[in-house]
Design a protein around this motif. Sequence first.
Motif, mmCIF file in Angstrom:
data_model
loop_
_atom_site.group_PDB
_atom_site.id
_atom_site.type_symbol
_atom_site.label_atom_id
_atom_site.label_comp_id
_atom_site.label_asym_id
_atom_site.label_seq_id
_atom_site.Cartn_x
_atom_site.Cartn_y
_atom_site.Cartn_z
ATOM 1 N N PRO A 1 0.807 -1.224 0.000
ATOM 2 C CA PRO A 1 0.000 0.000 0.000
ATOM 3 C C PRO A 1 0.839 1.273 0.000
ATOM 4 C CG PRO A 1 -0.016 -1.043 2.175
ATOM 5 C CD PRO A 1 0.637 -2.011 1.242
ATOM 6 N N PHE A 2 2.142 1.161 0.317
ATOM 7 C CA PHE A 2 3.004 2.336 0.285
ATOM 8 C C PHE A 2 3.732 2.489 -1.044
ATOM 9 C CE2 PHE A 2 2.702 1.566 4.907
ATOM 10 C CZ PHE A 2 2.304 2.832 5.311
ATOM 11 N N HIS A 3 3.401 1.643 -2.003
ATOM 12 C CA HIS A 3 4.007 1.775 -3.335
ATOM 13 C C HIS A 3 3.062 2.562 -4.229
ATOM 14 C CE1 HIS A 3 5.776 0.769 -7.243
ATOM 15 N NE2 HIS A 3 6.866 0.478 -6.576
ATOM 16 N N GLU A 4 3.619 3.496 -5.003
ATOM 17 C CA GLU A 4 2.781 4.391 -5.795
ATOM 18 C C GLU A 4 1.912 3.642 -6.806
ATOM 19 O OE1 GLU A 4 5.067 7.096 -8.099
ATOM 20 O OE2 GLU A 4 6.390 5.560 -8.939
ATOM 21 N N MET A 5 2.344 2.456 -7.243
ATOM 22 C CA MET A 5 1.560 1.725 -8.228
ATOM 23 C C MET A 5 0.279 1.137 -7.640
ATOM 24 S SD MET A 5 2.735 -1.472 -10.617
ATOM 25 C CE MET A 5 3.946 -0.485 -11.463
ATOM 26 N N PHE A 6 0.313 0.796 -6.349
ATOM 27 C CA PHE A 6 -0.820 0.091 -5.744
ATOM 28 C C PHE A 6 -1.536 0.913 -4.680
ATOM 29 C CE2 PHE A 6 2.302 -3.105 -7.084
ATOM 30 C CZ PHE A 6 1.534 -3.768 -8.030
ATOM 31 N N ALA A 7 -1.175 2.172 -4.514
ATOM 32 C CA ALA A 7 -1.760 2.986 -3.455
ATOM 33 C C ALA A 7 -3.185 3.424 -3.771
ATOM 34 C CB ALA A 7 -0.882 4.206 -3.191
ATOM 35 N N ALA A 8 -3.458 3.728 -5.039
ATOM 36 C CA ALA A 8 -4.775 4.260 -5.399
ATOM 37 C C ALA A 8 -5.793 3.140 -5.534
ATOM 38 C CB ALA A 8 -4.680 5.038 -6.710
ATOM 39 N N ARG A 9 -6.905 3.293 -4.889
ATOM 40 C CA ARG A 9 -7.973 2.295 -4.992
ATOM 41 C C ARG A 9 -8.557 2.318 -6.398
ATOM 42 N NH1 ARG A 9 -11.317 2.517 0.721
ATOM 43 N NH2 ARG A 9 -9.496 2.324 2.082
ATOM 44 N N GLY A 10 -8.563 1.166 -7.028
ATOM 45 C CA GLY A 10 -9.074 1.093 -8.386
ATOM 46 C C GLY A 10 -8.097 1.606 -9.419
ATOM 47 N N GLY A 11 -6.865 1.959 -9.017
ATOM 48 C CA GLY A 11 -5.866 2.426 -9.964
ATOM 49 C C GLY A 11 -5.371 1.297 -10.848
ATOM 50 N N HIS A 12 -4.550 1.649 -11.820
ATOM 51 C CA HIS A 12 -4.127 0.648 -12.791
ATOM 52 C C HIS A 12 -3.308 -0.468 -12.162
ATOM 53 C CE1 HIS A 12 -5.875 2.617 -16.114
ATOM 54 N NE2 HIS A 12 -5.093 3.688 -16.077
ATOM 55 N N GLY A 13 -2.539 -0.157 -11.120
ATOM 56 C CA GLY A 13 -1.782 -1.205 -10.461
ATOM 57 C C GLY A 13 -2.694 -2.265 -9.876
ATOM 58 N N GLN A 14 -3.718 -1.836 -9.152
ATOM 59 C CA GLN A 14 -4.667 -2.787 -8.565
ATOM 60 C C GLN A 14 -5.472 -3.507 -9.644
ATOM 61 O OE1 GLN A 14 -7.110 -1.340 -5.380
ATOM 62 N NE2 GLN A 14 -5.376 -0.636 -4.154
ATOM 63 N N GLN A 15 -5.817 -2.794 -10.700
ATOM 64 C CA GLN A 15 -6.574 -3.431 -11.784
ATOM 65 C C GLN A 15 -5.761 -4.551 -12.434
ATOM 66 O OE1 GLN A 15 -8.118 -0.599 -14.614
ATOM 67 N NE2 GLN A 15 -8.854 0.771 -13.010
ATOM 68 N N ASP A 16 -4.497 -4.260 -12.739
ATOM 69 C CA ASP A 16 -3.669 -5.289 -13.375
ATOM 70 C C ASP A 16 -3.368 -6.438 -12.419
ATOM 71 O OD1 ASP A 16 -3.666 -4.052 -15.773
ATOM 72 O OD2 ASP A 16 -1.573 -3.438 -15.758
ATOM 73 N N LEU A 17 -3.232 -6.140 -11.144
ATOM 74 C CA LEU A 17 -3.030 -7.196 -10.156
ATOM 75 C C LEU A 17 -4.236 -8.127 -10.139
ATOM 76 C CD1 LEU A 17 -1.285 -8.416 -7.926
ATOM 77 C CD2 LEU A 17 -2.306 -6.786 -6.318
ATOM 78 N N PHE A 18 -5.428 -7.536 -10.188
ATOM 79 C CA PHE A 18 -6.641 -8.342 -10.241
ATOM 80 C C PHE A 18 -6.652 -9.224 -11.492
ATOM 81 C CE2 PHE A 18 -10.913 -9.228 -11.656
ATOM 82 C CZ PHE A 18 -11.560 -9.654 -10.509
ATOM 83 N N ARG A 19 -6.312 -8.627 -12.631
ATOM 84 C CA ARG A 19 -6.341 -9.374 -13.897
ATOM 85 C C ARG A 19 -5.395 -10.573 -13.849
ATOM 86 N NH1 ARG A 19 -4.330 -5.553 -18.150
ATOM 87 N NH2 ARG A 19 -4.947 -7.195 -19.611
ATOM 88 N N VAL A 20 -4.188 -10.359 -13.347
ATOM 89 C CA VAL A 20 -3.193 -11.432 -13.309
ATOM 90 C C VAL A 20 -3.645 -12.558 -12.380
ATOM 91 C CG1 VAL A 20 -0.851 -12.004 -12.556
ATOM 92 C CG2 VAL A 20 -1.249 -9.955 -13.936
#
Length: 463
Positions: A143-162
């Motif tokens: 949660p302290f990484h800029e890629m995964f900090a935003a809820r619904g951001g692209h990092g979380q979206q791609d994590l979900f996809r994988v």
Amino acid sequence: MADTEQGNGLAPRGSKETGSDPEMNGGVPGEKPVDKYGFTGGAQQHCGESAEEIPIEVLRQREAKWLEMLNSWDKWMAKKHKKMKERCQKGVPPSLRGRVWLYLTGAKVRREQNQGKFQELDNQPGDPKWVDIIERDLHRQFPFHEMFAARGGHGQQDLFRVLKAYTLHRPEEGYCQAQAPIAAVLLMHMPAEDAFWVLVQICEKYLPGYYSAGLEAIQLDGEILYALLRRVSPVAHRHLKKHKLEPILYMTEWFMCAFSRTLPWASVLRVWDMFLCEGVKIIFRVGLVLLKSMLGSQEKLKACQGLYETMELLRAIQPQYMKEAFLVQEIIELMVSEKDIEKEHHAQLRRWNETHGDLRCKSPPRIHGAKAIMAAEPPGRQDLRQRPAIIVKSPLAPQTDGGRAEVARENGKTKAKPEKTITPPPEIANPYSPPSDPSPSLHHMTVKASQESLSSIEHDTYL
């Protein structure tokens, strides 16, 4: 997407959490300072003094060497594997780490031999049971990484996809929470499709059975670690035996997350470079080094006279033992080989069969590192071919077939230079640049969001 539970890491439909583009791109509101690894805080943030700083000239030389290896990967793997291993021990250049991991694991070959497979899985809705669990886990990953900090951001979206794609790829195995940090580390370095195939290789080749129900494989490896510790550090072994501290109590997260949630980030990356090259023996060595460092002398044991104190000590490893330079040197010098692990594996398997009966989960044999993976599944040259290149056309001259233009001039005709193919410089472009019309939430189950993310084939800007 259906309304989500408050606090599960996803933005509900209609939420005002759309934010700015940087926020949707995984950034953190308020412009918090970000370290060179993308962390805005937390225990894994880079402090500067603990990591090795490589001179830029040395880094450029290493990049050139790695580019040469990538261009003739099969020859290097067959004839110069020792040199490749030494270069992995020195650390893969950051600009090439994602591509090198793709090649080391054999994921590049799997991807080429299964063109369209990830897109097919990505388009499927997934099992609602796994989809729900994965969605609830997204906000817990770095949660302290800029890629995964935003809820619904692209990092979380791609994590979900994988993760969803993996449950469809291996429905009998489904999803295990420890897979999420593994996939997140991969997404920090490569597009979603590549991350999926590297995750597949880690789960099937490097750590088979780790993420199956019952955790039998991790329990077996815990006993292997315990047996190896008796040879590496008798003092630490006796202490753990005296207090009946089972390996499963302290090594589960270490091994299942490949130390990605334990070590400072510079050390995580160096460990992964060696792990993906040499195999699971690196994970065992890290565990043995930490146990020996924390419990390897009577002086150190004075602070932990009981089971509880020992557990607390192992939950908070002293920083000096996790520093990049110390840890890497200790890992290299520790003489624990694939043969040692396999010999102990067979011994522990016999003991397991005597006490528990046959294993319920029949996982495939473990493959020890990149060379063994390539030998088990020899790739074709086409599978190893590097795709990315940038074609630069001259804006000054009209082009004809063959890439050569005749430019008419008043005093004659001059041939224009042929178009140039330029390899991009070894910097990784941000694969999560904000889309033109960002959406703040995941679309439940189908999740076709993040199609704006980098596609490893169509928009690959890696070297």
